[in-house]
Design a protein around this motif. Sequence first.
Motif, PDB file in Angstrom:
ATOM      1  N   GLY A  41      44.481  52.488  39.786  1.00 44.92           N
ATOM      2  CA  GLY A  41      44.812  53.735  39.099  1.00 44.92           C
ATOM      3  C   GLY A  41      46.001  53.634  38.157  1.00 44.92           C
ATOM      4  N   VAL A  42      46.410  52.409  37.799  1.00 43.67           N
ATOM      5  CA  VAL A  42      47.523  52.204  36.873  1.00 43.67           C
ATOM      6  C   VAL A  42      46.952  52.033  35.469  1.00 43.67           C
ATOM      7  CG1 VAL A  42      49.464  50.695  36.293  1.00 43.67           C
ATOM      8  CG2 VAL A  42      48.890  51.106  38.682  1.00 43.67           C
ATOM      9  N   ALA A  43      47.635  52.590  34.498  1.00 46.07           N
ATOM     10  CA  ALA A  43      47.160  52.516  33.115  1.00 46.07           C
ATOM     11  C   ALA A  43      47.136  51.061  32.630  1.00 46.07           C
ATOM     12  CB  ALA A  43      48.064  53.341  32.207  1.00 46.07           C
ATOM     13  N   PRO A  44      45.968  50.577  32.194  1.00 46.84           N
ATOM     14  CA  PRO A  44      45.862  49.193  31.711  1.00 46.84           C
ATOM     15  C   PRO A  44      46.806  48.891  30.549  1.00 46.84           C
ATOM     16  CG  PRO A  44      43.694  50.106  32.077  1.00 46.84           C
ATOM     17  CD  PRO A  44      44.672  51.231  32.246  1.00 46.84           C
ATOM     18  N   SER A  45      47.083  49.875  29.708  1.00 50.56           N
ATOM     19  CA  SER A  45      47.975  49.627  28.568  1.00 50.56           C
ATOM     20  C   SER A  45      49.389  49.288  29.038  1.00 50.56           C
ATOM     21  CB  SER A  45      48.015  50.843  27.648  1.00 50.56           C
ATOM     22  OG  SER A  45      48.514  51.977  28.332  1.00 50.56           O
ATOM     23  N   LYS A  46      49.839  49.914  30.136  1.00 51.34           N
ATOM     24  CA  LYS A  46      51.168  49.616  30.689  1.00 51.34           C
ATOM     25  C   LYS A  46      51.217  48.188  31.220  1.00 51.34           C
ATOM     26  CE  LYS A  46      53.367  53.833  31.470  1.00 51.34           C
ATOM     27  NZ  LYS A  46      54.499  53.963  30.630  1.00 51.34           N
ATOM     28  N   VAL A  47      50.142  47.767  31.869  1.00 53.63           N
ATOM     29  CA  VAL A  47      50.078  46.416  32.411  1.00 53.63           C
ATOM     30  C   VAL A  47      50.103  45.401  31.276  1.00 53.63           C
ATOM     31  CG1 VAL A  47      48.668  44.795  33.732  1.00 53.63           C
ATOM     32  CG2 VAL A  47      48.828  47.185  34.437  1.00 53.63           C
ATOM     33  N   LYS A  48      49.308  45.646  30.255  1.00 55.92           N
ATOM     34  CA  LYS A  48      49.262  44.729  29.113  1.00 55.92           C
ATOM     35  C   LYS A  48      50.622  44.647  28.439  1.00 55.92           C
ATOM     36  CE  LYS A  48      46.657  43.570  25.002  1.00 55.92           C
ATOM     37  NZ  LYS A  48      45.524  43.875  24.155  1.00 55.92           N
ATOM     38  N   GLU A  49      51.250  45.776  28.257  1.00 54.62           N
ATOM     39  CA  GLU A  49      52.579  45.814  27.630  1.00 54.62           C
ATOM     40  C   GLU A  49      53.585  45.018  28.456  1.00 54.62           C
ATOM     41  OE1 GLU A  49      55.913  49.246  27.280  1.00 54.62           O
ATOM     42  OE2 GLU A  49      53.924  49.783  26.516  1.00 54.62           O
ATOM     43  N   TYR A  50      53.573  45.221  29.763  1.00 56.95           N
ATOM     44  CA  TYR A  50      54.522  44.536  30.635  1.00 56.95           C
ATOM     45  C   TYR A  50      54.305  43.020  30.612  1.00 56.95           C
ATOM     46  CZ  TYR A  50      56.834  42.704  34.712  1.00 56.95           C
ATOM     47  OH  TYR A  50      57.606  41.940  35.535  1.00 56.95           O
ATOM     48  N   TYR A  51      53.067  42.563  30.827  1.00 52.17           N
ATOM     49  CA  TYR A  51      52.822  41.125  30.882  1.00 52.17           C
ATOM     50  C   TYR A  51      52.981  40.457  29.518  1.00 52.17           C
ATOM     51  CZ  TYR A  51      51.885  41.244  35.769  1.00 52.17           C
ATOM     52  OH  TYR A  51      52.046  41.383  37.116  1.00 52.17           O
ATOM     53  N   THR A  52      52.751  41.163  28.454  1.00 50.56           N
ATOM     54  CA  THR A  52      53.022  40.623  27.123  1.00 50.56           C
ATOM     55  C   THR A  52      54.518  40.394  26.968  1.00 50.56           C
ATOM     56  OG1 THR A  52      51.095  41.748  26.227  1.00 50.56           O
ATOM     57  CG2 THR A  52      52.755  41.021  24.641  1.00 50.56           C
TER      58      THR A  52
END
Length: 132
Positions: A41-52
């Motif tokens: 339930g976590v926003a994929p865009s936040k994950v992508k931003e963080y790991y980038t």
Amino acid sequence: MEERKTLKQYAKEAKLRLKNGFWQNYRKDLDEKIEKASEAGVAPSKVKEYYTFVVSENIKSRKDDEEEFYGKVKKILDEEGEISDAIGRLTDKAVFDNLSYSEKQKYTLTLSERYLKAVERYNREKSLSFAN
């Protein structure tokens, strides 16, 4: 002091990343993290931003050593939480014993800064509830 890298050195590092399949592995790992995030339930865009951000920081400063250090901090935090003697536990005794008084102070301060950054990263990753 640390020397500035030349364009040629940056190019060599980039070529080595391509040769070792760094970007293919990054993409595969990112896709897995995004999938886990979606399930949690976590926003994929936040994950992508963080790991980038994490990857770009690692590339900028060649933080292989930092990843190993982070692993030690993560282990401590997972097993015991935040503890008062973390800096002492993370100190490399062999290195520390051979330093002068002023070098020991600098070493401890640098280690403390690294520890605080690692704790901050740990907390960010924990806030993405799917991170292990």
